[in-house]
Motif scaffolding. Structure first.
Motif, PDB file in Angstrom:
ATOM      1  N   ASP A 134       0.829  -1.195   0.000  1.00 59.26           N
ATOM      2  CA  ASP A 134       0.000   0.000   0.000  1.00 59.26           C
ATOM      3  C   ASP A 134       0.869   1.252   0.000  1.00 59.26           C
ATOM      4  OD1 ASP A 134      -0.760  -0.062   3.585  1.00 59.26           O
ATOM      5  OD2 ASP A 134       1.110  -0.094   2.456  1.00 59.26           O
ATOM      6  N   MET A 135       2.151   1.024  -0.313  1.00 57.59           N
ATOM      7  CA  MET A 135       3.055   2.166  -0.357  1.00 57.59           C
ATOM      8  C   MET A 135       4.222   1.819  -1.264  1.00 57.59           C
ATOM      9  SD  MET A 135       5.423   3.629   2.740  1.00 57.59           S
ATOM     10  CE  MET A 135       4.166   4.349   3.739  1.00 57.59           C
ATOM     11  N   SER A 136       4.773   2.860  -1.902  1.00 61.29           N
ATOM     12  CA  SER A 136       6.042   2.640  -2.603  1.00 61.29           C
ATOM     13  C   SER A 136       7.014   3.683  -2.108  1.00 61.29           C
ATOM     14  CB  SER A 136       5.859   2.816  -4.116  1.00 61.29           C
ATOM     15  OG  SER A 136       5.021   1.826  -4.613  1.00 61.29           O
ATOM     16  N   ILE A 137       8.262   3.350  -2.041  1.00 59.88           N
ATOM     17  CA  ILE A 137       9.247   4.374  -1.715  1.00 59.88           C
ATOM     18  C   ILE A 137      10.234   4.465  -2.859  1.00 59.88           C
ATOM     19  CG2 ILE A 137       9.039   4.100   0.775  1.00 59.88           C
ATOM     20  CD1 ILE A 137      11.656   2.542   0.724  1.00 59.88           C
ATOM     21  N   SER A 138      10.780   5.703  -3.038  1.00 60.29           N
ATOM     22  CA  SER A 138      11.782   5.868  -4.083  1.00 60.29           C
ATOM     23  C   SER A 138      13.135   5.987  -3.409  1.00 60.29           C
ATOM     24  CB  SER A 138      11.485   7.120  -4.902  1.00 60.29           C
ATOM     25  OG  SER A 138      11.588   8.246  -4.062  1.00 60.29           O
ATOM     26  N   LEU A 139      14.091   5.245  -3.964  1.00 63.68           N
ATOM     27  CA  LEU A 139      15.455   5.217  -3.428  1.00 63.68           C
ATOM     28  C   LEU A 139      16.391   5.330  -4.602  1.00 63.68           C
ATOM     29  CD1 LEU A 139      15.772   2.016  -1.186  1.00 63.68           C
ATOM     30  CD2 LEU A 139      15.894   4.371  -0.402  1.00 63.68           C
ATOM     31  N   ASN A 140      17.563   5.996  -4.398  1.00 65.08           N
ATOM     32  CA  ASN A 140      18.551   5.850  -5.463  1.00 65.08           C
ATOM     33  C   ASN A 140      19.492   4.704  -5.098  1.00 65.08           C
ATOM     34  OD1 ASN A 140      20.422   6.827  -3.631  1.00 65.08           O
ATOM     35  ND2 ASN A 140      20.424   8.892  -4.496  1.00 65.08           N
ATOM     36  N   THR A 141      20.374   4.318  -6.056  1.00 63.17           N
ATOM     37  CA  THR A 141      21.173   3.112  -5.813  1.00 63.17           C
ATOM     38  C   THR A 141      22.117   3.297  -4.636  1.00 63.17           C
ATOM     39  OG1 THR A 141      22.652   3.837  -7.560  1.00 63.17           O
ATOM     40  CG2 THR A 141      21.086   2.087  -8.109  1.00 63.17           C
ATOM     41  N   ASN A 142      22.556   4.539  -4.388  1.00 62.26           N
ATOM     42  CA  ASN A 142      23.418   4.742  -3.210  1.00 62.26           C
ATOM     43  C   ASN A 142      22.686   4.373  -1.940  1.00 62.26           C
ATOM     44  OD1 ASN A 142      25.590   5.610  -4.632  1.00 62.26           O
ATOM     45  ND2 ASN A 142      24.981   7.767  -4.579  1.00 62.26           N
ATOM     46  N   GLY A 143      21.423   4.827  -1.875  1.00 63.15           N
ATOM     47  CA  GLY A 143      20.616   4.518  -0.699  1.00 63.15           C
ATOM     48  C   GLY A 143      20.386   3.025  -0.558  1.00 63.15           C
ATOM     49  N   LEU A 144      20.083   2.398  -1.686  1.00 63.97           N
ATOM     50  CA  LEU A 144      19.842   0.957  -1.650  1.00 63.97           C
ATOM     51  C   LEU A 144      21.093   0.217  -1.198  1.00 63.97           C
ATOM     52  CD1 LEU A 144      17.902  -1.368  -2.261  1.00 63.97           C
ATOM     53  CD2 LEU A 144      18.693  -1.341  -4.624  1.00 63.97           C
ATOM     54  N   ASP A 145      22.240   0.607  -1.765  1.00 63.38           N
ATOM     55  CA  ASP A 145      23.505  -0.036  -1.384  1.00 63.38           C
ATOM     56  C   ASP A 145      23.785   0.147   0.099  1.00 63.38           C
ATOM     57  OD1 ASP A 145      25.426   0.696  -4.427  1.00 63.38           O
ATOM     58  OD2 ASP A 145      23.778  -0.697  -3.979  1.00 63.38           O
ATOM     59  N   LYS A 146      23.552   1.350   0.584  1.00 64.49           N
ATOM     60  CA  LYS A 146      23.817   1.631   1.996  1.00 64.49           C
ATOM     61  C   LYS A 146      22.961   0.724   2.872  1.00 64.49           C
ATOM     62  CE  LYS A 146      24.458   5.784   4.864  1.00 64.49           C
ATOM     63  NZ  LYS A 146      24.102   7.180   5.023  1.00 64.49           N
ATOM     64  N   PHE A 147      21.686   0.587   2.461  1.00 63.97           N
ATOM     65  CA  PHE A 147      20.795  -0.264   3.239  1.00 63.97           C
ATOM     66  C   PHE A 147      21.282  -1.715   3.213  1.00 63.97           C
ATOM     67  CE2 PHE A 147      17.145  -1.746   5.282  1.00 63.97           C
ATOM     68  CZ  PHE A 147      16.740  -2.904   4.647  1.00 63.97           C
ATOM     69  N   LEU A 148      21.626  -2.193   2.011  1.00 67.52           N
ATOM     70  CA  LEU A 148      22.053  -3.594   1.895  1.00 67.52           C
ATOM     71  C   LEU A 148      23.312  -3.845   2.720  1.00 67.52           C
ATOM     72  CD1 LEU A 148      21.316  -4.183  -1.892  1.00 67.52           C
ATOM     73  CD2 LEU A 148      20.103  -5.163   0.055  1.00 67.52           C
ATOM     74  N   LYS A 149      24.225  -2.888   2.667  1.00 63.04           N
ATOM     75  CA  LYS A 149      25.453  -3.090   3.433  1.00 63.04           C
ATOM     76  C   LYS A 149      25.150  -3.114   4.929  1.00 63.04           C
ATOM     77  CE  LYS A 149      28.863  -1.616   0.122  1.00 63.04           C
ATOM     78  NZ  LYS A 149      28.896  -0.437  -0.725  1.00 63.04           N
ATOM     79  N   SER A 150      24.138  -2.342   5.345  1.00 68.89           N
ATOM     80  CA  SER A 150      23.830  -2.310   6.770  1.00 68.89           C
ATOM     81  C   SER A 150      23.274  -3.648   7.243  1.00 68.89           C
ATOM     82  CB  SER A 150      22.818  -1.201   7.071  1.00 68.89           C
ATOM     83  OG  SER A 150      21.509  -1.624   6.713  1.00 68.89           O
ATOM     84  N   ILE A 151      22.711  -4.435   6.323  1.00 64.51           N
ATOM     85  CA  ILE A 151      22.255  -5.766   6.742  1.00 64.51           C
ATOM     86  C   ILE A 151      23.247  -6.824   6.276  1.00 64.51           C
ATOM     87  CG2 ILE A 151      19.774  -5.336   6.966  1.00 64.51           C
ATOM     88  CD1 ILE A 151      19.393  -6.416   4.145  1.00 64.51           C
TER      89      ILE A 151
END
Lengths: 307, 398
Positions: A134-151
């Motif tokens: 019920d929601m979408s968020i927009s991320l750029n690849t830097n943000g996505l990478d940062k998130f992935l690295k955090s997990i």
């Protein structure tokens, strides 16, 4: 329990990752965010014959050919299928239509491999579902990478449209992205063909395959509860005695006429020699499994409190 | 004595990266023993093993599969006096698909571990394959772990076995020994032994010490600290001899025992001695992942037969046991000596037909492969981690 949408958004804020959020009614297509610019992601949740799982996250326009990907991963032709609906809830802990790389935040998804479209990098930002549709968020690849690295995940960007040749001298180029998880189930019975329509996040319905077929008539190990089975002493004793008595009966009927009085001795020798290797293998595996479990416990144990 | 060190002769070529018989014929093992300068493993040694271990010697010893050695008698002398030794073997993880030929050294090593009750280190040379087969580092590491699972399935005892991959383990005491060995081998010497050329990259040229130093107990301080005198026995295929000739040459110069070797002949391809077993031809070998059906069809269709063209001719002349693959395979894997003798006699006399021999072989191989498959299914990633953990093995000599 799995992460909730709120928990995920809170985590993104904690990590200071920029994103914008758009609420919309739950749909399986991108009709509510299509006008906002940026790239829409289509997300496929896939499974191979050894029950290893993959998320392929790509721009909607990118052509993804499962047959090609399967060969590039080293799974042979036709080694990849859409994962069954139940796996979505069990492994990614997201609802239908909501496959997203962000679901890897869940412990249950720790063995799922992630393949990201390298075309994401050319987009200013891309849309993903944050664990609920019920929601979408927009991320750029830097943000996505940062998130992935955090997990503790390595973002792997792949040219999904490439079709390199794979052969003796050219090993599958994506083979390192195949998860090396612990459970290797025997090939499940064929699932019916998955539906071809691949709209964003659609996961096909396949038959759940849980039965593992016994490979031989000898006591086989049901892979699903494998470690428990191996160290189950009672079961092992039963299996071994079954093996012994069936061999005994077989040999008696075969040798009865030939040996008469000496039957007992002949049989006893035969049984010892025929079963020795089998028993040895089973019991060595028992020992190794018990040691491994102890080792694992030792490595993970909390030292005694001294205060 | 000047021997051609890299196994080159006008005729056959045998070194770690190339095995070529003369003119597409068979490997001449007597000549190889002469050429390399190792010893024949004769019946008296086999009997001695029987005596010392109080159990029948392994089928590979009885049938001459392991047929050559260096200083194995010294190992037995020391063992008789109560001195222990450790085993060292390894694999270059170049492919996921393992066939029966790959398992042979491991099956034999497992027997040695059980019979003599000694510890074992297993080296996975992922770095070597990364260099020689041009694999990515991650891919060679992944293959190493996958191969480790098949190796573990051969039945090694985790309380006396340490498996390590070069990418993980090289460093510390191991690396110190590598440098010591490196200092003792000139560039010219290593070119002479391994046939390197000016075009080969320096990674290859500096690799030999990596495979040499597991022969020295000080490379494993977590296992053998304080036991610098511990001897090492290396079961391997005879094409690995050059590495260990180099090692044996260096060992006394740096104060260590020379490692002893016990060497096996090559396992023939299904198509015959002259054929090559190759990972890209699945029909040249029986793989551990083959189903009972696959094994049956491979043996029936591809195993080179020494039987004659027609039944009449066969009954008259008997089979040619020299080239018959099913008989050769049975020599490796059929445990019962009297049954093998019977089959060879009847088949050689023409009273038994190829089909029957193949049937028996299919039974034997299927049993082995299925047992391996079951054991393999029981190997978890945690088990691999445990086998590969740098940990003490307190009961390794019990």
């Amino acid at each position: 329990m799995g992460f909730s949408k709120e928990q995920l958004l809170a985590r993104l804020k904690e990590l200071q990752i920029d994103f914008s959020q758009y609420d919309h009614p739950v749909v399986l297509t991108a009709k509510y965010v299509g006008h906002l610019g940026g790239g829409i992601s289509k997300n496929l949740f896939l499974k191979d014959k050894k029950s290893r799982f993959y998320i392929v996250s790509a721009l909607a326009e990118t052509k993804v050919d499962l047959k090609v990907l399967s060969v590039r991963l080293g799974l042979g032709k036709g080694g990849l299928r859409m994962a069954p609906e139940e796996a979505l809830g069990e492994i990614l802990q997201v609802p239908l239509g909501c496959v997203t790389p962000l679901s890897l935040v869940n412990e249950s998804a720790r063995n799922v491999s992630l393949l990201l479209d390298q075309r994401f990098k050319s987009q200013e930002f891309c849309f993903f579902h944050p664990l609920s549709n019920d929601m979408s968020i927009s991320l750029n690849t830097n943000g996505l990478d940062k998130f992935l690295k955090s997990i503790e995940r390595d973002p792997s960007y792949v040219d999904l449209e490439a079709n390199p040749s794979v052969g003796k001298d050219q090993p599958p180029d994506l083979a390192s992205l195949v998860p090396s998880n612990s459970l290797v189930l025997p090939d499940p019975p064929e699932t019916p063909a998955s539906s071809k329509g691949r709209t964003e996040n659609k996961v096909s319905v396949g038959n759940k395959s849980t039965t593992s077929t016994a490979i031989t008539s000898k006591p086989s190990i049901n892979a699903q509860d494998r470690p428990a089975n191996i160290t189950d002493v009672g079961k092992m004793v039963d299996d071994l005695l079954d093996m012994t008595s069936s061999l005994l009966l077989k040999e008696i009927t075969e040798n009865f006429k030939e040996h008469g009085e000496e039957l007992g001795e002949v049989l006893s020798k035969k049984i010892k020699s025929r079963l020795a290797a089998e028993l040895h293998s089973t019991i060595m595996m028992f020992k190794n499994t018990a040691y491994t479990e102890g080792f694992h416990a030792g490595v993970n144990h909390h030292p005694k409190r001294t205060y | 004595m000047e021997t051609k060190e890299n196994g080159e002769d006008e005729q056959q070529v045998v070194n770690p990266w190339k095995v070529d018989a003369k003119d597409g014929g068979k490997i001449d093992y007597d000549k190889l023993i002469d050429q390399f300068g190792c010893q024949r493993l004769d019946q008296s040694l086999v009997n001695r093993v029987h005596r010392l271990t109080s159990r029948p010697p392994h089928v590979f010893l009885r049938r001459g599969v392991f047929f050559a050695h260096r200083d194995f008698n010294e190992i037995l002398d020391a063992y008789e006096k109560g001195e222990k030794f450790y085993l060292y073997t390894g694999r270059g993880p170049s492919s996921e698909a393992l066939h029966l030929g790959h398992l042979i050294p491991f099956m034999f090593t497992k027997y040695l571990q059980d019979a003599f009750k000694v510890p074992l280190v297993i080296q996975l040379t992922d770095d070597e394959k990364c260099m020689w087969k041009n694999l990515a580092v991650e891919e060679s590491q992944r293959l190493a772990r996958e191969n480790a699972k098949d190796i573990i399935a051969c039945g090694f005892d985790i309380t006396r076995t340490f498996i390590f991959s070069d990418f993980d383990y090289v460093g510390g005491a191991f690396y110190k020994n590598m440098v010591k060995v490196g200092k003792c081998v000139t560039y010219n010497k290593v070119v002479g032994i391994f046939g390197f050329t000016g075009e080969d990259h320096i990674g290859k040229v500096s690799f030999p010490p990596v495979q040499a130093v597991p022969s020295f107990p000080s490379s494993f301080p977590h296992l053998f600290s304080g036991q610098d005198n511990l001897r090492c026995l290396i079961p391997c295929a005879i094409d690995q001899d050059p590495y260990f000739r180099m090692t044996r040459d260096v060992a006394p110069r740096i104060g260590y025992h020379k490692p002893a070797l016990i060497e096996a002949s090559f396992f023939p391809a299904l198509q015959g001695e002259t054929g090559k077993m190759s990972a890209s031809d699945p029909n040249s070998a029986i793989y551990v992942t083959d189903s009972a059906k696959d094994i049956g069809s491979k043996i029936n269709k591809f195993a080179f037969s020494g039987g004659r063209d027609s039944i009449e001719k066969h009954r008259e002349l008997g089979a040619n046991l020299e080239v018959d693959i099913p008989i050769k395979y049975l020599r490796f894997f059929l445990e019962d000596d009297s049954e093998l003798d019977y089959i060879e006699k009847e088949y050689g006399a023409g009273r038994m037909l190829t089909g029957e021999v193949k049937q028996r072989l299919i039974q034997v191989l299927t049993e082995i492969v299925e047992r391996h498959c079951r054991a393999r299914a029981a190997v978890t990633d945690e088990m691999v981690d445990a086998f590969m953990a740098v940990r003490p093995l307190p009961n390794m000599f019990n």
